[in-house]
Design an enzyme around this catalytic site. Sequence first.
Site, mmCIF file in Angstrom:
data_model
loop_
_atom_site.group_PDB
_atom_site.id
_atom_site.type_symbol
_atom_site.label_atom_id
_atom_site.label_comp_id
_atom_site.label_asym_id
_atom_site.label_seq_id
_atom_site.Cartn_x
_atom_site.Cartn_y
_atom_site.Cartn_z
ATOM 1 N N GLU A 21 -15.393 -85.907 23.349
ATOM 2 C CA GLU A 21 -14.189 -85.033 22.919
ATOM 3 C C GLU A 21 -13.840 -85.411 21.234
ATOM 4 O O GLU A 21 -13.631 -84.760 20.463
ATOM 5 C CB GLU A 21 -12.859 -84.614 23.721
ATOM 6 C CG GLU A 21 -11.345 -86.448 23.634
ATOM 7 C CD GLU A 21 -11.664 -86.917 24.164
ATOM 8 O OE1 GLU A 21 -13.128 -87.501 24.967
ATOM 9 O OE2 GLU A 21 -10.769 -88.014 24.715
ATOM 10 N N CYS B 290 -12.414 -92.352 29.834
ATOM 11 C CA CYS B 290 -11.720 -93.355 29.230
ATOM 12 C C CYS B 290 -10.014 -93.831 30.696
ATOM 13 O O CYS B 290 -10.266 -94.366 31.674
ATOM 14 C CB CYS B 290 -10.473 -93.118 27.962
ATOM 15 S SG CYS B 290 -9.853 -94.501 27.355
ATOM 16 N N HIS C 159 -14.627 -91.676 24.470
ATOM 17 C CA HIS C 159 -14.106 -90.572 23.619
ATOM 18 C C HIS C 159 -15.282 -89.325 23.576
ATOM 19 O O HIS C 159 -16.321 -89.382 22.599
ATOM 20 C CB HIS C 159 -12.846 -90.567 23.381
ATOM 21 C CG HIS C 159 -12.128 -91.184 24.030
ATOM 22 N ND1 HIS C 159 -10.794 -90.988 25.001
ATOM 23 C CD2 HIS C 159 -12.047 -92.005 23.747
ATOM 24 C CE1 HIS C 159 -10.148 -91.775 24.817
ATOM 25 N NE2 HIS C 159 -10.354 -92.875 24.650
#
Length: 509
Positions: free
Chosen positions: A166, A77, A164
Amino acid sequence: MIVVLNFGGQFAHLIARRVRDLGVKAEILQCDATLAEIKALNPVGIILSGSPHSVLEKGPLPDKGVFMLGVPVLGICYGHQLMAHMLGGRVQNKEEKEFGKEVLSIKSKTGIFKGLKSKEVVWFSHGDQATKIPKGFSVIAGTSSCPNAGYADVKRRFYGIQFHPEVTHTVQGNKVLSNFLFDICKAKKNWSMKKVATQIIDDLKTEIGNEHVVVGISGGVDSLVAATLLYKAIGNRLHAVFVDTGLLRKGEVESVSKSLRALGFKNLHVIDAGELFLKKLTGISDPEQKRKIIGHAFVEVFEGSLEKELKKYKISYLAQGTIYPDRIESASTSKHASKIKSHHNLTLPERMKLKIIEPVKDLYKDEVRRVGEELGLPKEMVWRHPFPGPGLAVRIVGEITKDRLSILREADAIFTEELKASGEYTKIWQSFAALLPLKVVGVMGDARTYEYMIALRAVDSVDGMSADWHKIPHELLEKISSAIVGKVRGVNRVLYDITQKPPATIEYE
Ligand code: XMP
């Protein structure tokens, strides 16, 4: 070891946790870490985290040298945008912003995208995007509104992704991170809780030598695991002090003491200071003042125990249950850290000259719990919901009295019991009852009652910084409400708190 550079927000912690869950040691450094600090950790790869900032508005940038270390770099990002910004591409603010789930079209199913399908659901949250990619890079993935959502310089092993990986909404996020770790960085699996526990115990032995250590037990999992690690390292040279503030949950002193004694702990000093705390809190309604009084009283009692019960030992260390996020956040003097949580460790007077030792300082809460299990602590203790230092005092709005404490303790115990019996407890991050000291009208039998209200709070969260109210099934809420009103004298109404954090906090004071 993977170094995660933290550009703000909570992204870096999420990334580091995922990397560790995949079995690789990860350390977070602030985005303004020097090249020497980064090199000192000898990373096999570097991850640049997301951020609430924008490179177009002088957002933070890392030392240029991170791109010259010869190790792979993954920008996520904001990290992806800053790669474009620093390496000769271009970032622009597009009218069209992307928030939430998107379908990513993958052009190159190799490298970090190995094993993925041509279309994958990923999670975006950005306003800026890279409109021109740097020289030497090629586009590896895109969406309709963000055509350069993934780019790579395969030769230098630099990867940038706008989404993202994660967060759990990115379905194959773990696969992307795992490809980066094991295929690109050739990282070794060196992070398991068994190894970590053994390593901590060995390190504690070396650090402490033949000295004595005192640890404050709070009833929470962090100090319990810290104490257990210390006990395994130095045995009866560990002295544990458990201050019963009178503000603990029902049965807490007994169950914690029992688990410690079951492990062989001999030097456990339980100090009954309930009356003292209550006396000092009488007539106090202001939340901040309550917290201060409790903090000071705690130090007073703790210090007193060192002077009385432990004076025959030469104690050199004070052990604390500080965990990794506390440490990283309180150390982040960087102006870019957008959230700093104050934490609540015991600050003993300097004249006591105790050195601080923090056995679980490198672990996340869930890792502390898993280490606790490795050490043989009962599951029930290890998986308890977090409990604040000032205890029930922050769950009674206004003045604290013996009566209110006992009503709250009973109601809270019933709530917890019912959640456990129904299997809901383990789905919840934190739950408790709070006492609202307003008397409201009810009816019992033929008589009108005039009693307190109990608010139930149960939240889903990752780390307590933000939280959503947990959707407890209605039938269960009904059962809990009836049980509390039926069994706890002094309560005639039960409310369920359906407020998110922010704007509400989790606790009531
Ligand atoms: P709030 O109420 O700020 O709570 O939304 C966030 C998390 O922190 C815990 N908490 C504390 N923990 N000492 C602690 O050790 C404190 O003074 C304290 N205040 C809040 C709270 O239980 C929740 O998990």
